[in-house]
Design a protein around this motif. Structure first.
Motif, mmCIF file in Angstrom:
data_model
loop_
_atom_site.group_PDB
_atom_site.id
_atom_site.type_symbol
_atom_site.label_atom_id
_atom_site.label_comp_id
_atom_site.label_asym_id
_atom_site.label_seq_id
_atom_site.Cartn_x
_atom_site.Cartn_y
_atom_site.Cartn_z
ATOM 1 N N VAL A 59 0.856 -1.203 0.000
ATOM 2 C CA VAL A 59 0.000 0.000 0.000
ATOM 3 C C VAL A 59 0.887 1.247 0.000
ATOM 4 N N HIS A 60 0.663 2.116 -0.959
ATOM 5 C CA HIS A 60 1.444 3.356 -1.035
ATOM 6 C C HIS A 60 1.031 4.326 0.077
ATOM 7 N N THR A 61 1.907 5.274 0.352
ATOM 8 C CA THR A 61 1.651 6.207 1.464
ATOM 9 C C THR A 61 0.402 7.061 1.219
ATOM 10 N N CYS A 62 0.092 7.352 -0.058
ATOM 11 C CA CYS A 62 -1.113 8.150 -0.334
ATOM 12 C C CYS A 62 -2.358 7.376 0.096
ATOM 13 N N ASP A 63 -2.356 6.080 -0.165
ATOM 14 C CA ASP A 63 -3.531 5.289 0.191
ATOM 15 C C ASP A 63 -3.618 5.049 1.697
ATOM 16 N N ILE A 64 -2.466 5.019 2.356
ATOM 17 C CA ILE A 64 -2.486 4.918 3.820
ATOM 18 C C ILE A 64 -3.084 6.211 4.392
ATOM 19 N N ALA A 65 -2.726 7.335 3.764
ATOM 20 C CA ALA A 65 -3.309 8.623 4.182
ATOM 21 C C ALA A 65 -4.826 8.590 4.002
ATOM 22 N N GLY A 66 -5.281 7.946 2.929
ATOM 23 C CA GLY A 66 -6.720 7.833 2.678
ATOM 24 C C GLY A 66 -7.417 7.022 3.761
ATOM 25 N N ILE A 67 -6.775 5.932 4.175
ATOM 26 C CA ILE A 67 -7.370 5.088 5.224
ATOM 27 C C ILE A 67 -7.424 5.876 6.537
ATOM 28 N N LYS A 68 -6.403 6.710 6.758
ATOM 29 C CA LYS A 68 -6.408 7.531 7.978
ATOM 30 C C LYS A 68 -7.594 8.510 7.981
ATOM 31 N N CYS A 69 -7.936 9.001 6.791
ATOM 32 C CA CYS A 69 -9.093 9.908 6.693
ATOM 33 C C CYS A 69 -10.383 9.146 7.023
ATOM 34 N N LEU A 70 -10.523 7.954 6.442
ATOM 35 C CA LEU A 70 -11.713 7.141 6.734
ATOM 36 C C LEU A 70 -11.808 6.861 8.231
ATOM 37 N N ASN A 71 -10.643 6.554 8.799
ATOM 38 C CA ASN A 71 -10.550 6.288 10.225
ATOM 39 C C ASN A 71 -11.114 7.411 11.075
ATOM 40 N N MET A 72 -10.745 8.608 10.681
ATOM 41 C CA MET A 72 -11.141 9.809 11.411
ATOM 42 C C MET A 72 -12.670 9.918 11.446
ATOM 43 N N LYS A 102 -9.813 -3.902 12.217
ATOM 44 C CA LYS A 102 -9.032 -4.685 13.174
ATOM 45 C C LYS A 102 -8.495 -5.965 12.530
ATOM 46 N N HIS A 103 -9.202 -6.447 11.520
ATOM 47 C CA HIS A 103 -8.812 -7.706 10.886
ATOM 48 C C HIS A 103 -7.927 -7.508 9.652
ATOM 49 N N ILE A 104 -7.595 -6.268 9.356
ATOM 50 C CA ILE A 104 -6.760 -6.014 8.175
ATOM 51 C C ILE A 104 -5.372 -5.544 8.614
ATOM 52 N N THR A 105 -4.358 -6.159 8.048
ATOM 53 C CA THR A 105 -2.975 -5.751 8.308
ATOM 54 C C THR A 105 -2.480 -4.967 7.104
ATOM 55 N N ILE A 106 -1.880 -3.810 7.368
ATOM 56 C CA ILE A 106 -1.442 -2.968 6.256
ATOM 57 C C ILE A 106 0.084 -3.013 6.141
ATOM 58 N N ILE A 107 0.554 -3.515 5.017
ATOM 59 C CA ILE A 107 1.991 -3.484 4.737
ATOM 60 C C ILE A 107 2.215 -2.446 3.644
ATOM 61 N N GLY A 108 2.898 -1.389 4.007
ATOM 62 C CA GLY A 108 3.099 -0.276 3.079
ATOM 63 C C GLY A 108 4.310 -0.491 2.191
ATOM 64 N N LEU A 109 4.332 0.250 1.101
ATOM 65 C CA LEU A 109 5.470 0.236 0.182
ATOM 66 C C LEU A 109 5.722 1.696 -0.203
ATOM 67 N N GLU A 110 6.881 2.192 0.217
ATOM 68 C CA GLU A 110 7.165 3.615 -0.010
ATOM 69 C C GLU A 110 7.486 3.877 -1.480
ATOM 70 N N CYS A 111 7.015 5.038 -1.994
ATOM 71 C CA CYS A 111 7.374 5.429 -3.368
ATOM 72 C C CYS A 111 8.660 6.243 -3.279
#
Lengths: 355, 278
Positions: A96-109, A125-134
């Motif tokens: 998951v790219h950092t932009c999409d992690i930022a998107g999940i953080k928005c949903l979280n909020m 809680k059941h999803i593990t996020i492994i990021g990949l930096e650009c």
């Protein structure tokens, strides 16, 4: 940067790592779909994964807030039976790219704001996020540095960063740490690796330049002065009101609630589906009055929803700079261009002196 | 994909039984409702609930009874769409689904000790009836009470019996108007705005509560400002389409506010600079 929070994985072992993940969990990762399109989907082998990819057609939002999600099951036979349900599954999201992690953080909020969206929180809680930096831009549509989503900060369990002949992996949660242990492919990082990561991040500051000719701290002021800008009126003639921009946006969460009954006409389910402020019926009320009848008003609402309203509400910009809206727009409405035009139009106004 | 039942889902419904249905006009019916588990709906005047007819849909509806009544609550529903028309076909004894209450309601603690000017247009009387009944039940906590009610024709007069009762009370000033009269109509004819200049109020100590169709607000606000009412003493309840009722689905967003969560009651001060609000 504490060295003990980092691990090293040789590049040659990345496929072993992914295959190892697949051996103990369902894994979704970016897969090439042809014509420069990518999609997050379940993978059965590391060979399917595209490590180098531009943002997928639909963001990983689809795993956290599915396009169609059952909220209630009901049966009106005899006594009315109502069962609120949640659908979830254990899933590792890899790459998951950092932009999409930022998107999940928005949903979280939004979805952990009261009243909490229990369905979302259980799924998360059941999803593990492994990021990949650009390490470089995906393409010309990206504006991730403008919104500050180009460098990993939080919101992941593991973050992979590609360096010379290895990945340096930041462990950010116990879920992430468990995966490192389980796969047994990682070596401890040393100071030299951390130095290489620091050098890469410094270099990134040169590669990733502010893609819009202002700084994001001026956004509230820019938007406060731009409600009646002619930029919006220009969008009136361009926008086709198809809703594509919102469908692919990682921070759009608006939805409709519908229901369906089965053949007995007595039992069925109530579900929510993604909806869009760009579509005609969205802001209509009884009597047919529409509070955002014009397409210009709807596009304006979209931009304010990204760059202004949620700063008041959540203290966050709800744009991740992924560029999906511009990439997908049939009318070629480009987010960076709209922002640049807004800035130009406001140049005569007070805040010009800050540029 | 695992699917589990979660009782604490915010979309969970409480089963409620319709105790009584009363036709108010050709299009509007009053539903008296109570929860099946005998719990009571703890709400404030101006709040709304989400009402479900399983298999048909869910709609937001203002609660129109007094919040002090703990045996049942009432909603007034105009038959305009799929769910409302289906509701009208129900009978006493039928079961519906309810969640809520949602929204902020009228700021009663702020209003208490002040004079109250109620301005209701058409179906807007429904949420205001809750406030009126509360004020009547706690009459000594309020100063002067003025009620202005306007509707299109005499046939659309809601709560006719109660209106007659209010108009007879010595401690309430009541005025009613219709846009178009019929031969039997003996009252005022004209828009609701025509009643405002004639109301004798002390603007400094008056709160105005306004609910009506979207078109009404601009004109009523203009009259209230002309009367000298401060912008933070004009309370407006807005109608928007709501799907979740809790600030998520985005349907009722007015700029940075969610009508369902931050409203539906706003002071004029809060929204006076907001396009798309009125």
């Amino acid at each position: 940067m504490k060295v003990e929070q980092y691990k090293i994985l040789e590049k040659s072992k990345i496929n072993d790592f992914i295959n190892s993940l697949i051996s103990f969990s369902k894994v979704a990762a970016p897969v090439y779909k042809g014509y420069n399109n990518y999609a997050f989907q379940e993978i059965k082998s590391a060979d399917e994964v595209s490590l180098k990819y531009i943002p997928t057609i639909i963001p990983p939002k689809k795993y956290f807030m599915p396009q169609k999600e059952t909220l209630l099951k009901f049966d009106v036979n005899e006594d009315l039976k109502i069962e609120p349900v949640v659908e979830y599954e254990n899933l590792v999201l890899f790459g998951v790219h950092t932009c999409d992690i930022a998107g999940i953080k928005c949903l979280n909020m939004v979805l952990s704001d009261k009243p909490k969206d229990t369905g979302y929180l259980i799924r998360k809680k059941h999803i593990t996020i492994i990021g990949l930096e650009c390490n470089d831009y995906c393409d010309e549509y990206a504006s991730c540095s403008f919104v500050g989503a180009h460098i990993p900060t939080t919101g992941y369990d593991l973050m992979f960063t590609e360096l010379s002949d290895y990945f340096i992996v930041h462990i950010h949660s116990s879920k992430g740490s468990d995966i490192i242990e389980k796969t047994g492919l990682f070596k401890p990082a040393e100071t030299v690796h951390i130095e290489e990561l620091k050098a890469l991040r410094n270099n990134k500051l040169k590669i990733f330049n502010n893609e819009v000719p202002t700084e994001r701290r001026y956004l509230p002021d820019l938007f406060d002065r731009s409600f009646n800008a002619s930029v919006w009126k220009e969008l009136e003639t361009k926008c086709l009101s198809c809703g594509n921009c919102t469908a692919v946006c990682p921070t759009c969460y608006c939805f409709d609630i519908k229901e369906e009954v089965d053949l007995t006409l007595k039992a069925g389910e109530r579900y929510r589906v993604w909806f869009s402020c760009q579509l005609d019926p969205f802001a209509k009320v009884a009597g047919g009055i529409d509070f955002r009848r014009e397409r210009s008003a709807r596009q304006r609402h979209r931009f304010y929803r990204k760059f202004r309203y949620h700063i008041d509400r959540y203290g966050m910009i709800f744009c991740t700079g992924c560029g999906r809206c511009s990439r997908t727009c049939m009318a070629k409405i480009n987010l960076k261009e709209v922002l640049t035009s807004l800035i130009k139009e406001s140049e005569a106004k007070i805040w010009r002196k800050w540029l | 994909m695992a699917q589990v039942v979660i009782k604490d889902s915010p979309y969970n419904l409480k089963k409620a039984r319709i105790l009584d249905i009363k036709s108010l006009t050709e299009k509007e019916k009053l539903f008296k409702i109570a929860f099946e588990n005998s719990s009571w709906l703890d709400f404030e005047p101006g709040q709304f609930i989400m009402v479900s007819l399983m298999g048909i849909g869910e709609i937001p509806v203002s609660i129109c009874s007094s919040p002090l009544n703990r045996h049942y609550f009432e909603i007034c529903v105009r038959a305009v769409g799929k769910v409302t028309n289906s509701l009208h076909k129900l009978n006493a004894g039928d079961i519906i689904g309810v969640r809520g209450p949602y929204g902020n309601g009228f700021p009663i603690k702020m209003i208490e000790g002040h004079d109250l000017l109620i301005i209701a247009g058409g179906l807007g009387l429904a949420p205001l009836r809750s406030l009126i009944l509360y004020a009547i039940d706690n009459r000594r906590d309020f100063g002067e009470i003025h009620i202005l009610f306007g509707c299109k024709t005499p046939g659309e007069l809601l709560f006719a019996d109660e209106i007659e009762e209010w108009s007879k009370r010595l401690d309430i000033h009541f005025a009613c108007t219709v846009d178009r009269a019929d031969p039997d109509w003996k009252g005022n004819v004209g828009l609701i705005t025509s009643l405002i200049p004639g109301v004798d109020i002390d603007p400094a100590r008056t709160y105005a509560a306004v609910v009506g169709p979207p078109v009404m607000y601009k004109f009523v606000i203009k009259e209230l400002l002309a009367k000298g009412l401060p912008v933070d003493q004009i309370l407006l309840s807005f109608e928007r389409h709501m799907k979740c009722g809790m600030g998520k689905c985005g349907r009722c967003q007015i700029q940075n506010l969610y009508c369902c969560k931050d409203g539906p009651v706003f002071t004029f001060k809060e929204i006076m600079d907001m396009a798309e609000a009125l």
